[in-house]
Scaffold this motif. Structure first.
Motif, PDB file in Angstrom:
ATOM      1  N   TYR A  69     -52.770 -21.850 -36.971  1.00  0.00           N
ATOM      2  CA  TYR A  69     -53.064 -21.775 -35.543  1.00  0.00           C
ATOM      3  C   TYR A  69     -53.361 -20.314 -35.193  1.00  0.00           C
ATOM      4  O   TYR A  69     -52.446 -19.539 -34.899  1.00  0.00           O
ATOM      5  N   PRO A  70     -54.642 -19.893 -35.230  1.00  0.00           N
ATOM      6  CA  PRO A  70     -54.993 -18.512 -34.881  1.00  0.00           C
ATOM      7  C   PRO A  70     -54.796 -18.269 -33.383  1.00  0.00           C
ATOM      8  O   PRO A  70     -55.451 -18.900 -32.553  1.00  0.00           O
ATOM      9  N   LEU A  71     -53.908 -17.376 -33.039  1.00  0.00           N
ATOM     10  CA  LEU A  71     -53.639 -17.089 -31.636  1.00  0.00           C
ATOM     11  C   LEU A  71     -54.816 -16.330 -31.026  1.00  0.00           C
ATOM     12  O   LEU A  71     -55.347 -15.387 -31.623  1.00  0.00           O
ATOM     13  N   GLY A  72     -55.210 -16.730 -29.837  1.00  0.00           N
ATOM     14  CA  GLY A  72     -56.337 -16.092 -29.176  1.00  0.00           C
ATOM     15  C   GLY A  72     -57.670 -16.403 -29.810  1.00  0.00           C
ATOM     16  O   GLY A  72     -58.687 -15.809 -29.459  1.00  0.00           O
ATOM     17  N   ASN A  73     -57.666 -17.316 -30.796  1.00  0.00           N
ATOM     18  CA  ASN A  73     -58.891 -17.717 -31.499  1.00  0.00           C
ATOM     19  C   ASN A  73     -59.552 -16.538 -32.215  1.00  0.00           C
ATOM     20  O   ASN A  73     -60.764 -16.483 -32.374  1.00  0.00           O
ATOM     21  N   TRP A  74     -58.698 -15.579 -32.633  1.00  0.00           N
ATOM     22  CA  TRP A  74     -59.204 -14.445 -33.403  1.00  0.00           C
ATOM     23  C   TRP A  74     -59.218 -14.807 -34.878  1.00  0.00           C
ATOM     24  O   TRP A  74     -58.298 -15.457 -35.379  1.00  0.00           O
ATOM     25  N   PRO A  75     -60.239 -14.380 -35.621  1.00  0.00           N
ATOM     26  CA  PRO A  75     -60.290 -14.698 -37.057  1.00  0.00           C
ATOM     27  C   PRO A  75     -59.201 -13.948 -37.822  1.00  0.00           C
ATOM     28  O   PRO A  75     -58.846 -12.821 -37.497  1.00  0.00           O
ATOM     29  N   VAL A  76     -58.686 -14.605 -38.852  1.00  0.00           N
ATOM     30  CA  VAL A  76     -57.698 -13.996 -39.735  1.00  0.00           C
ATOM     31  C   VAL A  76     -58.436 -13.101 -40.720  1.00  0.00           C
ATOM     32  O   VAL A  76     -59.517 -13.466 -41.197  1.00  0.00           O
ATOM     33  N   PRO A  77     -57.934 -11.892 -41.047  1.00  0.00           N
ATOM     34  CA  PRO A  77     -56.600 -11.373 -40.728  1.00  0.00           C
ATOM     35  C   PRO A  77     -56.559 -10.450 -39.523  1.00  0.00           C
ATOM     36  O   PRO A  77     -55.565  -9.756 -39.327  1.00  0.00           O
ATOM     37  N   PHE A  78     -57.634 -10.414 -38.728  1.00  0.00           N
ATOM     38  CA  PHE A  78     -57.665  -9.488 -37.596  1.00  0.00           C
ATOM     39  C   PHE A  78     -56.753  -9.950 -36.463  1.00  0.00           C
ATOM     40  O   PHE A  78     -56.221  -9.134 -35.710  1.00  0.00           O
ATOM     41  N   GLY A  79     -56.578 -11.242 -36.325  1.00  0.00           N
ATOM     42  CA  GLY A  79     -55.689 -11.779 -35.306  1.00  0.00           C
ATOM     43  C   GLY A  79     -54.419 -12.334 -35.910  1.00  0.00           C
ATOM     44  O   GLY A  79     -54.289 -12.470 -37.133  1.00  0.00           O
ATOM     45  N   ILE A  80     -53.470 -12.629 -35.058  1.00  0.00           N
ATOM     46  CA  ILE A  80     -52.183 -13.190 -35.496  1.00  0.00           C
ATOM     47  C   ILE A  80     -52.338 -14.693 -35.683  1.00  0.00           C
ATOM     48  O   ILE A  80     -52.992 -15.369 -34.883  1.00  0.00           O
ATOM     49  N   VAL A  81     -51.742 -15.213 -36.726  1.00  0.00           N
ATOM     50  CA  VAL A  81     -51.859 -16.634 -37.034  1.00  0.00           C
ATOM     51  C   VAL A  81     -50.471 -17.229 -37.223  1.00  0.00           C
ATOM     52  O   VAL A  81     -49.567 -16.571 -37.747  1.00  0.00           O
TER      53      VAL A  81
END
Length: 543
Positions: A69-81
Motif C-alpha cells: 500500500y504505497p502511501l500518497g501513491n508515491w512510487p517505491v522506494p521514494f515514498g513510504i509503503v
C-alpha cells in the motif's frame, strides 16, 4: 465493501488513529461514550485483522508480501509503503486480540482511574499496528514514537509512588533508545541512500567494502534500540519493575510491546542480513544467540527469586524474549517456525497471567488490598470510581475458575504438555537437533546444547516458581470471603487461555501457517520484488 477491503492494509492504522482522535473531543466524565467508541473500534480492528490473516494465508509463501500500500501513491522506494505478509498480519491479529481482552478487563475499574485512557489505548494500538505493517525504517521510527508516547501515559495510568517511579524510568530508557534509533537510521541512510527495507536489502550486497563497516555500525546501533524494547540482557533491567507496577490491563497489553523489538530484529536480520546480503550475511547473529541465552538465564533466575507475582510475570516476559532472540540467530526455517508459534502462545499466556495476577491477589489475606489493586481502582479515595463499582456480576465458583486458569497458565509458561507452550518448545528443539532432517555425528554444536539446556532450565524454574505461588495463594494465605471476581474481568482471561488451548488442538493448521511465514522470511526475494514493484493507483480522468 470491496472498496473498503482495497484499503485493508492501512485500516488497522487509520481506525485506531481516528477513534483516538475523536475521543479527545469528549470530556473525561463521559466515560460510557468513550468506552463504547473504544470497544467498537477495537472490535472492528479484530475483524480487519482476521480478514488480513485470511488474505495472507491464501498466498504462496514464495511470493513474499501479500499486499502493498504505497502511501500518497508515491512510487517505491521514494515514498513510504505499507506491507502485509504472513508475519505482519499475524502480529496485527495478535495485537487486536490482546487489545480487546485488555479493554474489556479495564472496563470493570481501571479505565476510570485516570484521564484520557481510551484515547491513549487507541493510539497505542495504532503505533503497534503501524510498526508491524510499515516497510520503511523511518516510518518504523515514527510508529515506534507513537507507540511509546501512548505507552508513557498508560504506564503512569493511576496513582502510586511505585508506578510513578517505574514509569519515569521507563520513559528515560526509551527516550535514550529512540535517540539510538535515529543515529542508527542516519548512518544506514548515509551509506545505502535508502531506508526502504526492501530497497535496502537489494542494495546491501552491492555496498563497497570501505563503507561496509559504517553500515554494520549503523545496524548495530539500530539493533541496540530494538533490543532495549525487546528486553535483552542487560538492556532489559527496566522491564520487570515497569510491568509489575503498571495496572493489570496495561501490563497485559504491554506483553505485545516487547515483541515489537523482537519483530524488528527478526524482520531485518533475515531480510537485510540474510544469506543473500554478501559479506554482511549473518551479521549480529552470534550476538543475538549469546545475548538471547543470557536473557533466558537472567529471566529464569528472576522468576525463581521473585517475591511478587507481578514481577514473576515480568521475568516471564524476559524468558520469552530471550528464547525468541536466540531462535532468530539460528537462521533455520524450522526453528523460526517454532519460534513464531512460541511467540503467539507465550504472548497470549503472559497477557492472561498479568490479568490473573490482580484477581489472585484479591483472595489473599496478607496485603491483598495493597498488592492487588491500588486505592484509586477500588474508588475509596475517588468519588468518581463509585460509578463503575457495580460493573459486572460477581460470579459463583470464582475460586474454582481462578484455580483452573492458574493451572493452565502454569502449563503454558512452564512449557509442559499437552498445551501450546510445550508444542512450541518441542518444535524448536526438534529443528535445532535436526537442522536438515537427519542428525549426523558432531552436527550439533556446543551453543545449541547450551540453548537447549537453558530452555529446559527456564521451564523448570517457571514450574517451581509458579507452583510456589499457587501454594501461597490457594493454600496458605487465602481469605475466607468469596473471591470478588466479576464476569467482565474473568472473561478476557478465559478467552486468552482458550486461544492457547485452541492452538494446541489446532496445532497442525496453525503450525502450517507458521511454516509458510518462516519460509517467506528466509526467502525474501519475493518480498523484495513485491515491494519494489508495488503498483500505484492509476486514476482514469473522464474527458
Amino acid at each position: 465493501m470491496g472498496g473498503l477491503l482495497d484499503h485493508l492494509v492501512i485500516l488497522p492504522i487509520v481506525l485506531p488513529m481516528a477513534a483516538g482522535a475523536i475521543m479527545l473531543f469528549f470530556d473525561d466524565r463521559l466515560r460510557t461514550a468513550k468506552a463504547i467508541i473504544n470497544f467498537g473500534a477495537t472490535a472492528l480492528l479484530v475483524v480487519f485483522a482476521v480478514l488480513l490473516v485470511i488474505k495472507a494465508a491464501g498466498v504462496d509463501a514464495t511470493t513474499g508480501a501479500t499486499a502493498t500500500y504505497p502511501l500518497g501513491n508515491w512510487p517505491v522506494p521514494f515514498g513510504i509503503v505499507l506491507v502485509a505478509d504472513r508475519l505482519a498480519a499475524m502480529m496485527v491479529l495478535l495485537t487486536a486480540v490482546l487489545g480487546i481482552c485488555a479493554l474489556v478487563y479495564s472496563l470493570a475499574r481501571w479505565h476510570a482511574a485516570g484521564p484520557s485512557f481510551h484515547s491513549l489505548f487507541q493510539f497505542l494500538l495504532m503505533g503497534l499496528n503501524g510498526a508491524f505493517l510499515t516497510g520503511d525504517l523511518f516510518n518504523l521510527f515514527v510508529f515506534f514514537e507513537v507507540m511509546l508516547a501512548a505507552s508513557y501515559g498508560l504506564a503512569l495510568h493511576g496513582t502510586g509512588l511505585t508506578r510513578v517511579k517505574a514509569g519515569l524510568h521507563y520513559v528515560a530508557v526509551n527516550l535514550a533508545a529512540s535517540s539510538l534509533f535515529l543515529i542508527g537510521a542516519a548512518l544506514i541512510y548515509g551509506v545505502a541512500g535508502t531506508l526502504n527495507m526492501a530497497d535496502l536489502a537489494a542494495r546491501v550486497p552491492l555496498i563497497a567494502a570501505s563503507d561496509r563497516g559504517l553500515l554494520e555500525a549503523g545496524a548495530a546501533i539500530l539493533g541496540v534500540a530494538f533490543l532495549v524494547k525487546a528486553g535483552m540482557w542487560p538492556l532489559g533491567f527496566w522491564l520487570p519493575t515497569t510491568y509489575a507496577a503498571a495496572s493489570a490491563p496495561v501490563a497485559a497489553l504491554f506483553a505485545i510491546m516487547t515483541k515489537v523489538g523482537v519483530y524488528a530484529v527478526l524482520r531485518l536480520s533475515l531480510l537485510i542480513f540474510g544469506e543473500g546480503s554478501g559479506a554482511s550475511a549473518g551479521f549480529g547473529h552470534d550476538f543475538l544467540l549469546y545475548g538471547g541465552m543470557a536473557t533466558i538465564a537472567f529471566g529464569a533466575v528472576g522468576v525463581l527469586a521473585s517475591q511478587s507475582t507481578a514481577r514473576l510475570a515480568g521475568y516471564c516476559v524476559l524468558v520469552s524474549s530471550g528464547t525468541l532472540l536466540a531462535a532468530t540467530a539460528f537462521g533455520n526455517v524450522g526453528v523460526t517456525a517454532g519460534a513464531l508459534f512460541y511467540l503467539v502462545s507465550s504472548t497470549l499466556a503472559i497477557s492472561a497471567f498479568f490479568l490473573l495476577v490482580e484477581l489472585l491477589e484479591r483472595i489473599r489475606i496478607e496485603g491483598a488490598d495493597v498488592l492487588a489493586v491500588t486505592m484509586e481502582a477500588y474508588g475509596e479515595e475517588d468519588e468518581e470510581m463509585d460509578e463503575v463499582e457495580d460493573v459486572g456480576v460477581v460470579i459463583p465458583g470464582a475460586l474454582a475458575v481462578l484455580s483452573i486458569s492458574f493451572g493452565i497458565c502454569v502449563l503454558l509458561l512452564a512449557g509442559l504438555p499437552p498445551l501450546s507452550g510445550f508444542l512450541a518448545k518441542f518444535t524448536m528443539l526438534s529443528a535445532m537437533l535436526n537442522p536438515d532432517g537427519l542428525i549426523e555425528a558432531g552436527a550439533v554444536v556446543a551453543s545449541t546444547w547450551w540453548l537447549i539446556g537453558l530452555l529446559i532450565f527456564s521451564g523448570f524454574a517457571a514450574l517451581i516458581a509458579l507452583t510456589r505461588t499457587g501454594i501461597n495463594t490457594f493454600w496458605m494465605t487465602m481469605s475466607d470471603r468469596p473471591a470478588p471476581v466479576r464476569v467482565i474481568e474473568i472473561a478476557p482471561v478465559l478467552v486468552l487461555l482458550g486461544l492457547c488451548i485452541a492452538m494446541s488442538v489446532m496445532a497442525g493448521p496453525v503450525m502450517g501457517y507458521m511454516d509458510e511465514a518462516a519460509a517467506a522470511l528466509h526467502m525474501p526475494a519475493g518480498y523484495i520484488a513485491d515491494v519494489l514493484n508495488a503498483p500505484l493507483v492509476v486514476e482514469v480522468v473522464s474527458p
